[in-house]
Design a protein around this motif. Structure first.
Motif, mmCIF file in Angstrom:
data_model
loop_
_atom_site.group_PDB
_atom_site.id
_atom_site.type_symbol
_atom_site.label_atom_id
_atom_site.label_comp_id
_atom_site.label_asym_id
_atom_site.label_seq_id
_atom_site.Cartn_x
_atom_site.Cartn_y
_atom_site.Cartn_z
ATOM 1 N N ARG A 152 0.851 -1.126 0.073
ATOM 2 C CA ARG A 152 0.064 0.125 -0.155
ATOM 3 C C ARG A 152 0.844 1.181 -0.029
ATOM 4 O O ARG A 152 0.602 2.156 -0.721
ATOM 5 C CB ARG A 152 -0.996 -0.055 1.237
ATOM 6 C CG ARG A 152 -1.827 1.096 1.240
ATOM 7 C CD ARG A 152 -2.578 1.238 2.497
ATOM 8 N NE ARG A 152 -1.539 1.731 3.559
ATOM 9 C CZ ARG A 152 -1.701 2.717 4.154
ATOM 10 N NH1 ARG A 152 -3.119 3.255 4.156
ATOM 11 N NH2 ARG A 152 -1.015 3.225 5.049
ATOM 12 N N ARG A 199 -5.441 3.475 -3.591
ATOM 13 C CA ARG A 199 -6.329 2.982 -4.517
ATOM 14 C C ARG A 199 -6.198 1.732 -5.274
ATOM 15 O O ARG A 199 -6.948 0.670 -5.266
ATOM 16 C CB ARG A 199 -6.499 3.894 -5.932
ATOM 17 C CG ARG A 199 -7.706 3.601 -6.708
ATOM 18 C CD ARG A 199 -7.991 4.902 -7.492
ATOM 19 N NE ARG A 199 -8.614 4.491 -8.819
ATOM 20 C CZ ARG A 199 -10.042 4.858 -8.921
ATOM 21 N NH1 ARG A 199 -10.441 5.885 -7.970
ATOM 22 N NH2 ARG A 199 -10.669 4.478 -9.948
ATOM 23 N N ALA A 223 -6.772 -1.264 -2.682
ATOM 24 C CA ALA A 223 -7.873 -1.566 -2.667
ATOM 25 C C ALA A 223 -8.745 -2.383 -3.605
ATOM 26 O O ALA A 223 -9.405 -3.404 -3.501
ATOM 27 C CB ALA A 223 -8.648 -0.203 -2.242
ATOM 28 N N LEU A 250 -9.237 -6.469 -3.050
ATOM 29 C CA LEU A 250 -10.840 -6.570 -2.758
ATOM 30 C C LEU A 250 -11.321 -7.410 -3.863
ATOM 31 O O LEU A 250 -12.286 -8.268 -3.564
ATOM 32 C CB LEU A 250 -11.464 -5.292 -2.688
ATOM 33 C CG LEU A 250 -11.398 -4.177 -1.483
ATOM 34 C CD1 LEU A 250 -12.110 -3.185 -1.329
ATOM 35 C CD2 LEU A 250 -11.910 -5.195 0.008
#
Length: 156
Positions: A111, A117, A120, A124
């Motif tokens: 990260r 962005r 994630a 996800l």
């Protein structure tokens, strides 16, 4: 004549993917800027957005321990299905937590290096994909890969 060549189809696709994963630039007002360089900013939000953030924070707090709780609650079922002793099944929550800790260290590095962005979106998406691939089935229908070989006596 222009010095740049038009992008090929693959070049356009790579550019679009790069733009999709790019971080959004935000210009903070004078009261929103961080006090110290590197510290988080304090953006000014309205009451509805603050309430939404509070609801999301409570939801995340409630679900944070859900994974290890599932492991702990299902320990007797896992013990029976795998034929493990009480000592062996007692290590399950420890192994789950240690895996989470080491994975978090790697994820924090990712990260920080690539941004929030892309982190994630990528993780996800992977989580959703694995959630559908590893769809829960009744334990009696699935053969045990880790239990004792067929025909051998089970430990108690």
């Amino acid at each position: 004549m222009s010095s740049h060549r038009p992008l090929t189809r693959a070049g356009r696709l790579a550019h679009r993917i790069g733009c999709f994963f790019a971080e959004e630039d935000r210009l903070f007002g004078p009261g929103e800027r961080p006090a110290v360089s590197g510290s988080p900013a304090s953006p000014q939000h309205g009451a509805p957005l603050r309430a939404a953030y509070a609801v999301i924070a409570v939801l995340l707090g409630l679900t944070a321990g859900l994974g290890s709780a599932f492991v702990l609650v299902n320990a007797p079922t896992i013990q029976q299905a795998m034929g493990w002793s009480a000592v062996e099944v007692a290590w399950l929550p420890t192994a789950y937590v240690m895996t989470s800790i080491s994975a978090n260290l790697v994820l924090i590095k990712f990260r920080q290096q690539y941004g929030l962005r892309p982190f994630a979106i990528l993780f996800l998406g992977l989580y959703a994909m694995f959630a559908f691939v590893i769809w829960p089935r009744p334990i009696s229908d699935t053969p045990s890969r880790f239990g004792p070989p067929a025909g051998s006596p089970r430990r108690r």
